[in-house]
Design a protein around this motif. Sequence first.
Motif, PDB file in Angstrom:
ATOM      1  N   ILE A  86      13.976  78.877 -32.979  1.00 12.45           N
ATOM      2  CA  ILE A  86      13.717  78.721 -34.414  1.00 12.45           C
ATOM      3  C   ILE A  86      12.488  79.494 -34.866  1.00 12.45           C
ATOM      4  CG2 ILE A  86      12.856  76.975 -36.031  1.00 12.45           C
ATOM      5  CD1 ILE A  86      15.010  75.139 -35.107  1.00 12.45           C
ATOM      6  N   SER A 122      13.189  82.861 -36.254  1.00 13.89           N
ATOM      7  CA  SER A 122      13.734  82.987 -37.602  1.00 13.89           C
ATOM      8  C   SER A 122      12.708  82.596 -38.664  1.00 13.89           C
ATOM      9  CB  SER A 122      15.011  82.161 -37.742  1.00 13.89           C
ATOM     10  OG  SER A 122      14.733  80.806 -37.700  1.00 13.89           O
ATOM     11  N   GLU A 123      11.651  81.910 -38.248  1.00 11.77           N
ATOM     12  CA  GLU A 123      10.595  81.544 -39.203  1.00 11.77           C
ATOM     13  C   GLU A 123       9.598  82.691 -39.406  1.00 11.77           C
ATOM     14  OE1 GLU A 123      10.419  76.745 -38.232  1.00 11.77           O
ATOM     15  OE2 GLU A 123       8.838  78.090 -37.533  1.00 11.77           O
ATOM     16  N   PRO A 148       9.607  85.971 -39.802  1.00  9.41           N
ATOM     17  CA  PRO A 148       9.697  86.956 -40.893  1.00  9.41           C
ATOM     18  C   PRO A 148       9.206  86.411 -42.233  1.00  9.41           C
ATOM     19  CG  PRO A 148      11.764  86.871 -39.669  1.00  9.41           C
ATOM     20  CD  PRO A 148      10.925  85.764 -39.162  1.00  9.41           C
ATOM     21  N   GLY A 149       9.338  85.117 -42.446  1.00  5.23           N
ATOM     22  CA  GLY A 149       8.889  84.518 -43.695  1.00  5.23           C
ATOM     23  C   GLY A 149       7.385  84.613 -43.867  1.00  5.23           C
ATOM     24  N   TYR A 150       6.687  84.813 -42.760  1.00  2.28           N
ATOM     25  CA  TYR A 150       5.222  84.948 -42.800  1.00  2.28           C
ATOM     26  C   TYR A 150       4.799  86.392 -42.574  1.00  2.28           C
ATOM     27  CZ  TYR A 150       5.626  79.932 -42.607  1.00  2.28           C
ATOM     28  OH  TYR A 150       5.982  78.642 -42.896  1.00  2.28           O
ATOM     29  N   GLU A 206      17.921  81.343 -44.161  1.00  2.00           N
ATOM     30  CA  GLU A 206      16.847  81.963 -43.395  1.00  2.00           C
ATOM     31  C   GLU A 206      16.190  83.041 -44.254  1.00  2.00           C
ATOM     32  OE1 GLU A 206      17.917  82.965 -39.436  1.00  2.00           O
ATOM     33  OE2 GLU A 206      18.608  80.943 -39.029  1.00  2.00           O
ATOM     34  N   TYR A 207      14.977  83.374 -43.906  1.00  2.00           N
ATOM     35  CA  TYR A 207      14.167  84.247 -44.754  1.00  2.00           C
ATOM     36  C   TYR A 207      14.841  85.603 -45.042  1.00  2.00           C
ATOM     37  CZ  TYR A 207      10.465  87.137 -46.483  1.00  2.00           C
ATOM     38  OH  TYR A 207       9.740  88.007 -47.254  1.00  2.00           O
ATOM     39  N   ASP A 210      19.645  74.443 -41.015  1.00  2.00           N
ATOM     40  CA  ASP A 210      19.078  73.747 -39.854  1.00  2.00           C
ATOM     41  C   ASP A 210      17.789  73.069 -40.307  1.00  2.00           C
ATOM     42  OD1 ASP A 210      18.471  74.758 -36.385  1.00  2.00           O
ATOM     43  OD2 ASP A 210      17.794  72.998 -37.509  1.00  2.00           O
ATOM     44  N   THR A 237      14.215  74.115 -39.189  1.00  2.00           N
ATOM     45  CA  THR A 237      13.519  75.344 -39.591  1.00  2.00           C
ATOM     46  C   THR A 237      12.691  75.056 -40.824  1.00  2.00           C
ATOM     47  OG1 THR A 237      15.566  76.460 -38.978  1.00  2.00           O
ATOM     48  CG2 THR A 237      13.892  77.813 -39.997  1.00  2.00           C
ATOM     49  N   ASN A 238      11.366  75.245 -40.725  1.00  2.00           N
ATOM     50  CA  ASN A 238      10.546  74.836 -41.861  1.00  2.00           C
ATOM     51  C   ASN A 238      10.772  75.698 -43.100  1.00  2.00           C
ATOM     52  OD1 ASN A 238       9.032  77.154 -41.459  1.00  2.00           O
ATOM     53  ND2 ASN A 238       7.384  76.087 -40.369  1.00  2.00           N
ATOM     54  N   LEU A 239      11.489  76.820 -42.944  1.00  2.00           N
ATOM     55  CA  LEU A 239      11.710  77.666 -44.116  1.00  2.00           C
ATOM     56  C   LEU A 239      12.999  77.295 -44.846  1.00  2.00           C
ATOM     57  CD1 LEU A 239      10.829  81.272 -42.948  1.00  2.00           C
ATOM     58  CD2 LEU A 239       9.719  79.976 -44.744  1.00  2.00           C
ATOM     59  N   GLN A 299      12.735  75.926 -48.236  1.00  2.00           N
ATOM     60  CA  GLN A 299      12.216  76.908 -49.196  1.00  2.00           C
ATOM     61  C   GLN A 299      13.311  77.870 -49.640  1.00  2.00           C
ATOM     62  OE1 GLN A 299       8.768  79.046 -47.752  1.00  2.00           O
ATOM     63  NE2 GLN A 299       7.935  77.180 -46.819  1.00  2.00           N
TER      64      GLN A 299
END
Lengths: 256, 256
Positions: free
Chosen positions: A220, A223-224, A226-228, B154-155, B190, B193-195, B198
């Motif tokens: 996971i 996949s997180e 790229p958001g950052y 996902e982002y 999912d 996933t913290n995103l 968002q």
Amino acid sequence: MGRIFAVVNQKGGVGKSTTAVNLAACLGAAGKSVLMVDTDPQGNATSGMGFDKSEIKKCIYNVLVEGLPVAEVALPTPHPELGTVFIVPATIQLAGAEVELVSMMSREYRMKTALEEIRDQFDFIILDCPPSLGLLTINALTAADGVIVPIQCEYYALEGLSQLLDTINLVKKHLNKNLEIAGVLLTMYDARTNLAQQVIDEVRGYFADRVYRTIIPRNIRLSEAPGYGRPINLYDPSSKGAEAYDSLCQEVIKHG
Amino acid sequence: MGRIFAVVNQKGGVGKSTTAVNLAACLGAAGKSVLMVDTDPQGNATSGMGFDKSEIKKCIYNVLVEGLPVAEVALPTPHPELGTVFIVPATIQLAGAEVELVSMMSREYRMKTALEEIRDQFDFIILDCPPSLGLLTINALTAADGVIVPIQCEYYALEGLSQLLDTINLVKKHLNKNLEIAGVLLTMYDARTNLAQQVIDEVRGYFADRVYRTIIPRNIRLSEAPGYGRPINLYDPSSKGAEAYDSLCQEVIKHG
Ligand SMILES: Nc1ncnc2c1ncn2[C@@H]1O[C@H](COP(=O)(O)OP(=O)(O)OP(=O)(O)O)[C@@H](O)[C@H]1O
Ligand SMILES: Nc1ncnc2c1ncn2[C@@H]1O[C@H](COP(=O)(O)OP(=O)(O)OP(=O)(O)O)[C@@H](O)[C@H]1O
Ligand SMILES: [Mg+2]
Ligand SMILES: [Mg+2]
């Protein structure tokens, strides 16, 4: 002389951009000088490495279609701790490139010609490709020494392989006789999926020793990240995703 | 008069084929007559519905490029328990179609013309598209009443949306003035996933009431089912994936 890798698979969502960004970042952190080129109009590799696309004036479109030198477009990443990692970004401007390239002179060689000028300044050049086998991907294959093929450990991912190999062989025959498969990378491995092992066995049966020993697990944190706008080795260096891409990086340094 | 949906998103791996196969299967099981058309040269929807591509002689290529009637190519699925579900398959032959279509007469309307002949025989026609905005996808958008846009939670999935909307608007302006967005489908949700939340908020902010209430969770059974050539409502009817696609099916029946 920089070694050029094209990350290619027309199957969508298999981890091409994730591999391009994280391999480039790990190679940089390992002291190598790296250029990453984003040839996908969606520009995921560009934003995954931390760039704000709305601020980018020149991109790979200007290089391929207008003949601008790479040196005028390449930017250093916003992460100095990665060492010497530069990127040629992609923006929405690239969406029209394939149509424009169709009627241009030496349309398949424009990437190769552009990279020749700066190739000596880098140890590795990584090309991220869109999920198709059109002229942008053909340009990347014509410019590359080796192809890295990410394959998701899922059933659908096996179906497009023969089309991909046909295309690589056609490029090798007509456009780039030195092109080789550098390696096949198994991605998004999830031990809970009862098909994953079958996919791995089938891929190993088909590609034998050209499959990287490193397998990228479904993770996971990958996949997180790229958001950052941060590659995995900066976003979560102790994650399984970071360990896997670091292991891939070592394999690539050792024997491409 | 059958309602035609194109399942489109140039971002790869977002669940287009999974949505086309499982929506078609659920609509069939709900007593609707359905035609699924696979326009992706990888032919994932064709094999996901249980067909062995090596045995298929005619496919969508013959319809689009050679003008063969759909009635001569459409096949019933190998699962009689789904009711009236037919498919126009895709094989590797389709890989060359986009290049061939470029110079053909009324190249964007060939799908629309082909489907007109048989449209009255089905309640729903579902078109699965490849991960690009080339002539195969343009043909599907020109033939369709509505577009179903799967978006991964996902982002990276957010980045290509403006390009997709631009293309839909261009098709609406020049090729198909009745084209609407039938719905945006959030896929592979999912909660860990913290995103994800968002992404959902951003998509709902952008598309408002055009987002289907149904959210498709990430569910391993969905990725296993294609390996057995069975849609989720036959492979594992009590799975979260089957429940989600059944709920989507109800929404589509109620208001498209
Ligand atoms: N090993 C992994 N574990 C979990 N998620 C991953 C992994 N690799 C990639 N992802 C996520 O899966 C999605 C698809 O990956 P990515 O965008 O890199 O694939 P791609 O092949 O570049 O897609 P496209 O075909 O659209 O270019 C992305 O949201 C990414 O963040
Ligand atoms: N909700 C889900 N949960 C888990 N896995 C899924 C889900 N939906 C799809 N998958 C799996 O994820 C992968 C990508 O899905 P799929 O092939 O349907 O996407 P696509 O958008 O059609 O890809 P492409 O862009 O290559 O056409 C497949 O291996 C599929 O089995
Ligand atoms: Mg990508
Ligand atoms: Mg698909």
